[in-house]
Design a protein around this motif. Structure first.
Motif, PDB file in Angstrom:
ATOM      1  N   UNK A 173       0.818  -1.217   0.000  1.00  0.00           N
ATOM      2  CA  UNK A 173       0.000   0.000   0.000  1.00  0.00           C
ATOM      3  C   UNK A 173       0.853   1.269   0.000  1.00  0.00           C
ATOM      4  N   UNK A 174       2.106   1.157   0.460  1.00  0.00           N
ATOM      5  CA  UNK A 174       2.969   2.333   0.598  1.00  0.00           C
ATOM      6  C   UNK A 174       3.842   2.608  -0.617  1.00  0.00           C
ATOM      7  N   UNK A 175       3.801   1.718  -1.615  1.00  0.00           N
ATOM      8  CA  UNK A 175       4.692   1.857  -2.766  1.00  0.00           C
ATOM      9  C   UNK A 175       3.934   1.655  -4.070  1.00  0.00           C
ATOM     10  N   UNK A 176       4.432   2.300  -5.111  1.00  0.00           N
ATOM     11  CA  UNK A 176       3.970   2.021  -6.464  1.00  0.00           C
ATOM     12  C   UNK A 176       4.330   0.564  -6.785  1.00  0.00           C
ATOM     13  N   UNK A 177       3.376  -0.178  -7.354  1.00  0.00           N
ATOM     14  CA  UNK A 177       3.617  -1.590  -7.637  1.00  0.00           C
ATOM     15  C   UNK A 177       4.805  -1.818  -8.539  1.00  0.00           C
ATOM     16  N   UNK A 178       5.057  -0.882  -9.474  1.00  0.00           N
ATOM     17  CA  UNK A 178       6.193  -1.018 -10.378  1.00  0.00           C
ATOM     18  C   UNK A 178       7.513  -0.866  -9.630  1.00  0.00           C
ATOM     19  N   UNK A 179       7.524  -0.045  -8.573  1.00  0.00           N
ATOM     20  CA  UNK A 179       8.727   0.111  -7.747  1.00  0.00           C
ATOM     21  C   UNK A 179       9.042  -1.202  -7.035  1.00  0.00           C
ATOM     22  N   UNK A 180       8.011  -1.842  -6.484  1.00  0.00           N
ATOM     23  CA  UNK A 180       8.216  -3.144  -5.836  1.00  0.00           C
ATOM     24  C   UNK A 180       8.774  -4.159  -6.830  1.00  0.00           C
ATOM     25  N   UNK A 181       8.207  -4.176  -8.037  1.00  0.00           N
ATOM     26  CA  UNK A 181       8.676  -5.097  -9.064  1.00  0.00           C
ATOM     27  C   UNK A 181      10.130  -4.800  -9.432  1.00  0.00           C
ATOM     28  N   UNK A 182      10.492  -3.516  -9.500  1.00  0.00           N
ATOM     29  CA  UNK A 182      11.864  -3.109  -9.827  1.00  0.00           C
ATOM     30  C   UNK A 182      12.850  -3.667  -8.800  1.00  0.00           C
ATOM     31  N   UNK A 183      12.535  -3.500  -7.521  1.00  0.00           N
ATOM     32  CA  UNK A 183      13.439  -4.014  -6.491  1.00  0.00           C
ATOM     33  C   UNK A 183      13.516  -5.538  -6.499  1.00  0.00           C
TER      34      UNK A 183
END
Length: 285
Positions: A173-183
């Motif tokens: 909920x605290x991050x853009x889903x694409x950012x999570x995927x990037x990491x």
């Protein structure tokens, strides 16, 4: 409004189709599984970084305590992808994708243990239906059979995927889903980097087009579009429509790999997907 909903539904179906290409590409690419996943992750990380920079998205991790769950999530992502591709190569696209698609019910069974939510007895019944579906999928339980090994790898991959989702769920909920995927793809790339030095990469030149398709269309574009669809549809609705992934995968395998599914694949697959759809519909209600 109706036209907008139809447009969003169309793009969600496109996203599901793109993600489902992982089945045919994973089975077709003639490289060791770990090498395929490294290039998939490394190239996807480049594509996603360019995209996120273009959008001027904040890439910072907000709290130091989130480093560990992000890393553990990446470890499970690596295990999920590697074992899923082993499932595809050992069995076929239909069996590999259907055995992986047990993950929604696995999540429902594990969630009370990991996130301390209320346990629902109906999930035990769904788990039994999934086991029956897997039993039907398995032509003959012989541990030496490559098809049986493929199904077992697929189910293990589903467990890894379920653990990854549950570990990252409270942070999503605290991050853009694409950012999570990037990491995630960054961590997978680091974990699998040593495989480049002792595995066979002699066929790399001929496999570049398929690796680029896997990294760009399947991973960067497909997964990002799936995450974007959550702005217009509930997670449960997205899950129901995502049940088309194995169907798309099996159809592509028929045309591109000449893999004709057996009657057991149809019956067992129907039981698994029926269970997933019912559970997703219950979540929606």
């Amino acid at each position: 409004m109706e036209n907008a909903n139809l447009k969003n539904l169309f793009w969600l179906l496109v996203a599901v189709f793109l993600v489902s290409t992982s089945g045919v590409l994973g089975r077709y690419i003639a490289l060791p599984t770990e090498i395929i996943i490294w290039f998939r992750s490394f190239l996807a990380a480049i594509f996603l970084y360019v995209f996120l920079r273009f959008k001027k998205t904040d890439l910072r991790i907000q709290q130091q305590k989130e480093y560990l769950p992000f890393f553990i999530g990446g470890v499970f992502m690596a295990l999920h992808w590697v074992t899923y591709f082993y499932a595809l190569k050992l069995s076929n696209v239909g069996l590999g994708m259907l055995s992986l698609y047990t993950f929604p019910v696995i999540i429902a069974l594990l969630e009370p243990l990991i996130l301390k939510v209320k346990f629902q007895g109906i999930h035990v019944f769904f788990g039994i239906l999934i086991l029956v579906g897997l039993y039907i999928l398995t032509p003959k339980f012989d541990i030496e059979s490559t098809q049986v090994k493929g199904i077992l790898f697929g189910v293990f991959s589903a467990f890894c995927y379920a653990f990854r989702i549950l570990i990252l769920k409270k942070h999503a909920a605290n991050y853009d889903g694409t950012v999570l995927m990037f990491y995630q793809v960054i961590i997978v790339s680091i974990l699998l980097l040593p495989t480049l030095f002792f595995m066979d990469v002699s066929g790399l030149k001929t496999q570049w087009p398929y690796l680029l398709l896997l990294a760009f269309l399947t991973t960067a574009v497909g997964h990002s579009m799936m995450l974007h669809s959550l702005k217009f549809f509930s997670a449960s609705t997205t899950s129901i429509i995502s049940s088309l992934q194995p169907i798309f995968g099996i159809i592509m395998a028929i045309f591109f790999l000449n893999e004709i599914p057996t009657s057991n694949t149809f019956i067992g697959g129907f039981l698994i997907l029926f269970t997933v759809v019912i559970e997703s519909y219950r979540m929606k209600k």
